[in-house]
Design a protein around this motif. Structure first.
Motif, PDB file in Angstrom:
ATOM      1  N   THR A 258      -5.355  93.318 106.487  1.00 42.47           N
ATOM      2  CA  THR A 258      -5.871  92.347 107.454  1.00 42.47           C
ATOM      3  C   THR A 258      -5.472  90.952 107.011  1.00 42.47           C
ATOM      4  O   THR A 258      -5.570  90.616 105.829  1.00 42.47           O
ATOM      5  N   PHE A 259      -5.008  90.136 107.971  1.00 36.55           N
ATOM      6  CA  PHE A 259      -4.500  88.806 107.643  1.00 36.55           C
ATOM      7  C   PHE A 259      -5.145  87.785 108.571  1.00 36.55           C
ATOM      8  O   PHE A 259      -5.010  87.867 109.790  1.00 36.55           O
ATOM      9  N   VAL A 260      -5.854  86.816 107.995  1.00 38.30           N
ATOM     10  CA  VAL A 260      -6.588  85.816 108.771  1.00 38.30           C
ATOM     11  C   VAL A 260      -5.733  84.562 108.905  1.00 38.30           C
ATOM     12  O   VAL A 260      -5.273  83.990 107.902  1.00 38.30           O
ATOM     13  N   ILE A 261      -5.537  84.126 110.147  1.00 37.20           N
ATOM     14  CA  ILE A 261      -4.715  82.951 110.422  1.00 37.20           C
ATOM     15  C   ILE A 261      -5.509  81.947 111.250  1.00 37.20           C
ATOM     16  O   ILE A 261      -6.483  82.284 111.927  1.00 37.20           O
ATOM     17  N   ASP A 262      -5.062  80.696 111.191  1.00 34.27           N
ATOM     18  CA  ASP A 262      -5.681  79.628 111.957  1.00 34.27           C
ATOM     19  C   ASP A 262      -5.202  79.677 113.418  1.00 34.27           C
ATOM     20  O   ASP A 262      -4.106  80.183 113.696  1.00 34.27           O
ATOM     21  N   PRO A 263      -6.009  79.151 114.350  1.00 33.97           N
ATOM     22  CA  PRO A 263      -5.576  79.160 115.760  1.00 33.97           C
ATOM     23  C   PRO A 263      -4.222  78.502 116.015  1.00 33.97           C
ATOM     24  O   PRO A 263      -3.523  78.888 116.972  1.00 33.97           O
ATOM     25  N   VAL A 264      -3.814  77.536 115.199  1.00 35.98           N
ATOM     26  CA  VAL A 264      -2.514  76.898 115.437  1.00 35.98           C
ATOM     27  C   VAL A 264      -1.364  77.879 115.211  1.00 35.98           C
ATOM     28  O   VAL A 264      -0.237  77.637 115.666  1.00 35.98           O
ATOM     29  N   ASP A 265      -1.642  78.995 114.524  1.00 35.16           N
ATOM     30  CA  ASP A 265      -0.608  79.991 114.254  1.00 35.16           C
ATOM     31  C   ASP A 265      -0.764  81.246 115.104  1.00 35.16           C
ATOM     32  O   ASP A 265      -0.200  82.301 114.774  1.00 35.16           O
ATOM     33  N   THR A 266      -1.483  81.131 116.205  1.00 36.42           N
ATOM     34  CA  THR A 266      -1.732  82.287 117.073  1.00 36.42           C
ATOM     35  C   THR A 266      -0.443  82.977 117.499  1.00 36.42           C
ATOM     36  O   THR A 266      -0.396  84.218 117.621  1.00 36.42           O
ATOM     37  N   ALA A 267       0.615  82.221 117.716  1.00 36.90           N
ATOM     38  CA  ALA A 267       1.879  82.800 118.184  1.00 36.90           C
ATOM     39  C   ALA A 267       2.485  83.769 117.174  1.00 36.90           C
ATOM     40  O   ALA A 267       3.398  84.540 117.533  1.00 36.90           O
ATOM     41  N   LEU A 268       2.000  83.758 115.941  1.00 39.83           N
ATOM     42  CA  LEU A 268       2.561  84.622 114.898  1.00 39.83           C
ATOM     43  C   LEU A 268       1.885  85.992 114.839  1.00 39.83           C
ATOM     44  O   LEU A 268       2.239  86.810 113.978  1.00 39.83           O
ATOM     45  N   GLN A 269       0.943  86.249 115.728  1.00 34.72           N
ATOM     46  CA  GLN A 269       0.217  87.518 115.657  1.00 34.72           C
ATOM     47  C   GLN A 269       1.147  88.726 115.758  1.00 34.72           C
ATOM     48  O   GLN A 269       0.972  89.718 115.048  1.00 34.72           O
ATOM     49  N   GLY A 270       2.136  88.644 116.632  1.00 28.68           N
ATOM     50  CA  GLY A 270       3.056  89.757 116.798  1.00 28.68           C
ATOM     51  C   GLY A 270       3.838  90.049 115.525  1.00 28.68           C
ATOM     52  O   GLY A 270       4.021  91.210 115.143  1.00 28.68           O
ATOM     53  N   ALA A 271       4.310  89.002 114.875  1.00 30.64           N
ATOM     54  CA  ALA A 271       5.081  89.174 113.634  1.00 30.64           C
ATOM     55  C   ALA A 271       4.213  89.789 112.542  1.00 30.64           C
ATOM     56  O   ALA A 271       4.690  90.604 111.738  1.00 30.64           O
ATOM     57  N   ILE A 272       2.943  89.418 112.513  1.00 28.78           N
ATOM     58  CA  ILE A 272       2.027  89.968 111.505  1.00 28.78           C
ATOM     59  C   ILE A 272       1.714  91.429 111.808  1.00 28.78           C
ATOM     60  O   ILE A 272       1.704  92.274 110.912  1.00 28.78           O
ATOM     61  N   THR A 273       1.501  91.738 113.077  1.00 22.36           N
ATOM     62  CA  THR A 273       1.264  93.129 113.476  1.00 22.36           C
ATOM     63  C   THR A 273       2.454  94.015 113.114  1.00 22.36           C
ATOM     64  O   THR A 273       2.292  95.167 112.683  1.00 22.36           O
ATOM     65  N   ALA A 274       3.663  93.472 113.258  1.00 20.31           N
ATOM     66  CA  ALA A 274       4.873  94.237 112.935  1.00 20.31           C
ATOM     67  C   ALA A 274       4.961  94.603 111.461  1.00 20.31           C
ATOM     68  O   ALA A 274       5.684  95.537 111.087  1.00 20.31           O
ATOM     69  N   LEU A 275       4.206  93.887 110.623  1.00 12.88           N
ATOM     70  CA  LEU A 275       4.165  94.190 109.187  1.00 12.88           C
ATOM     71  C   LEU A 275       3.147  95.270 108.855  1.00 12.88           C
ATOM     72  O   LEU A 275       2.981  95.631 107.685  1.00 12.88           O
ATOM     73  N   GLY A 276       2.460  95.779 109.884  1.00 16.09           N
ATOM     74  CA  GLY A 276       1.413  96.767 109.657  1.00 16.09           C
ATOM     75  C   GLY A 276       0.102  96.149 109.245  1.00 16.09           C
ATOM     76  O   GLY A 276      -0.753  96.823 108.655  1.00 16.09           O
ATOM     77  N   MET A 277      -0.088  94.867 109.574  1.00 20.65           N
ATOM     78  CA  MET A 277      -1.319  94.150 109.245  1.00 20.65           C
ATOM     79  C   MET A 277      -2.046  93.786 110.544  1.00 20.65           C
ATOM     80  O   MET A 277      -1.409  93.544 111.574  1.00 20.65           O
ATOM     81  N   GLN A 278      -3.354  93.725 110.478  1.00 26.73           N
ATOM     82  CA  GLN A 278      -4.138  93.296 111.632  1.00 26.73           C
ATOM     83  C   GLN A 278      -4.360  91.793 111.541  1.00 26.73           C
ATOM     84  O   GLN A 278      -5.009  91.317 110.602  1.00 26.73           O
ATOM     85  N   PRO A 279      -3.858  91.016 112.504  1.00 23.97           N
ATOM     86  CA  PRO A 279      -4.118  89.575 112.476  1.00 23.97           C
ATOM     87  C   PRO A 279      -5.503  89.258 113.043  1.00 23.97           C
ATOM     88  O   PRO A 279      -5.929  89.848 114.036  1.00 23.97           O
ATOM     89  N   ILE A 280      -6.187  88.349 112.383  1.00 19.17           N
ATOM     90  CA  ILE A 280      -7.477  87.845 112.858  1.00 19.17           C
ATOM     91  C   ILE A 280      -7.348  86.339 112.975  1.00 19.17           C
ATOM     92  O   ILE A 280      -6.908  85.670 112.024  1.00 19.17           O
ATOM     93  N   VAL A 281      -7.714  85.795 114.125  1.00 16.58           N
ATOM     94  CA  VAL A 281      -7.591  84.357 114.347  1.00 16.58           C
ATOM     95  C   VAL A 281      -8.960  83.703 114.247  1.00 16.58           C
ATOM     96  O   VAL A 281      -9.895  84.080 114.972  1.00 16.58           O
ATOM     97  N   CYS A 282      -9.096  82.752 113.334  1.00 26.31           N
ATOM     98  CA  CYS A 282     -10.300  81.925 113.260  1.00 26.31           C
ATOM     99  C   CYS A 282      -9.949  80.634 112.529  1.00 26.31           C
ATOM    100  O   CYS A 282      -8.900  80.541 111.883  1.00 26.31           O
TER     101      CYS A 282
END
Length: 312
Positions: A258-282
């Motif tokens: 699981t990888f937590v990212i800031d809202p300014v990086d929301t566009a990166l969710q797909g790239a993180i998912t492709a790594l087999g990680m679940q992106p969480i935005v907060c």
């Protein structure tokens, strides 16, 4: 709920303070990097451990970014007068802690026991554990030579580009037994928003075999392409890694799910998912104590969901 937090002395220490204000006594264990440790005037100085202790004790000097609030520097002034190099600024109260820790270790205590003793004296409810009882020291290879981490970071102000890092002593070191027990008992292991290569990799080198990737959460130390404090972006670039939020996700993909990212990086969710990680935005920016507690609360809710689902 029991959490184990892997932390350096800045972002990770801030998140530790947020969790400490949220969780009950005994629910939080902070596992601190000790590869930044060094000796000055015969005293064992452990910058990341001490930053965590001072934050949890409400003593951290926010203005200077290190040491104890309202500290004085009379001892350092005398050392300067006596011709000693004083590029590593130790305050008088700070020296008091180093004197005690050095005495405890020299009397036969393991480093883990000495830190626990000091945390108890500071009335800290959380467990603060050094990653190992054996000495590990980060060496920074630069064009100016092979430098001790503190000499590169403090005296040289991170100026020489980093060609490689070496964790001296890591082959002979073992994670402290209390550290292994803490990650086994935790409902989740959180990797704080600390420098991945300076603060977290030494811990993971020792601890990765004991981690269950499904229960590991990383908080990105990079927001919108920049690190909020410290040389994270510059170091990753110098070492040939992608100096972005997505690059940090790649760095941790083998140990965290699981990888937590800031809202300014929301566009990166797909790239993180492709790594087999679940992106969480907060919101991951921690400007004050309220932000620290808010981020800690958001992460705790993730873990509560896991516990409720029986995933842990």
């Amino acid at each position: 709920m029991r959490l184990a937090l892997l932390a350096g002395g800045t972002g990770g220490a801030k998140l530790a303070a947020g969790f400490a204000g949220l969780l009950s006594p005994g629910e939080l264990t902070v596992i601190a990097n000790t590869a930044d440790d060094d000796e000055f005037w015969g005293l064992l100085v452990s910058p990341d451990v001490d930053a965590i202790l001072y934050r949890l004790a409400g003593m951290f000097n926010e203005r200077s970014g290190f040491g104890v609030t309202d500290d004085t520097f009379h001892a350092l002034s005398m050392l300067h007068r006596l011709g000693e190099p004083t590029w590593f600024a130790l305050g008088d109260m700070d020296i008091g802690l180093h004197l005690l820790r050095s005495r405890l270790v020299h009397s036969g205590m393991r480093l883990t026991e000495a830190v626990a003793d000091i945390a108890h004296r500071l009335a800290i409810d959380a467990a603060v554990l050094p990653m190992s009882d054996e000495p590990v020291r980060t060496r920074v290879l630069t064009d100016d030579g092979d430098l001790a981490m503190q000499r590169w970071f403090v005296e040289q102000k991170c100026a020489p580009p980093v060609r490689s890092l070496r964790y001296e002593g890591i082959e002979a070191a073992q994670p402290a037994p209390e550290v292994v027990q803490a990650v086994h008992d935790a409902d989740a292991v959180v990797i704080g928003p600390s420098n991945p290569v300076l603060s977290i990799d030494p811990i993971l080198t020792l601890l990765a075999p004991h981690l269950d990737r499904r229960r590991v959460i990383v908080v990105s130390p990079i927001v919108g392409g920049r690190s909020l404090k410290g040389p994270t972006v510059e170091m990753l670039r110098d070492l040939g890694e992608e100096p972005t939020t997505a690059g940090v996700a790649k760095h941790y993909a083998s140990v965290a799910g699981t990888f937590v990212i800031d809202p300014v990086d929301t566009a990166l969710q797909g790239a993180i998912t492709a790594l087999g990680m679940q992106p969480i935005v907060c919101d991951t920016v921690m400007a004050d104590a309220e932000d620290e507690r808010r981020l800690a609360t958001d992460i705790a809710r993730i873990v509560e969901g896991w516990v409720a689902d029986g995933a842990s």
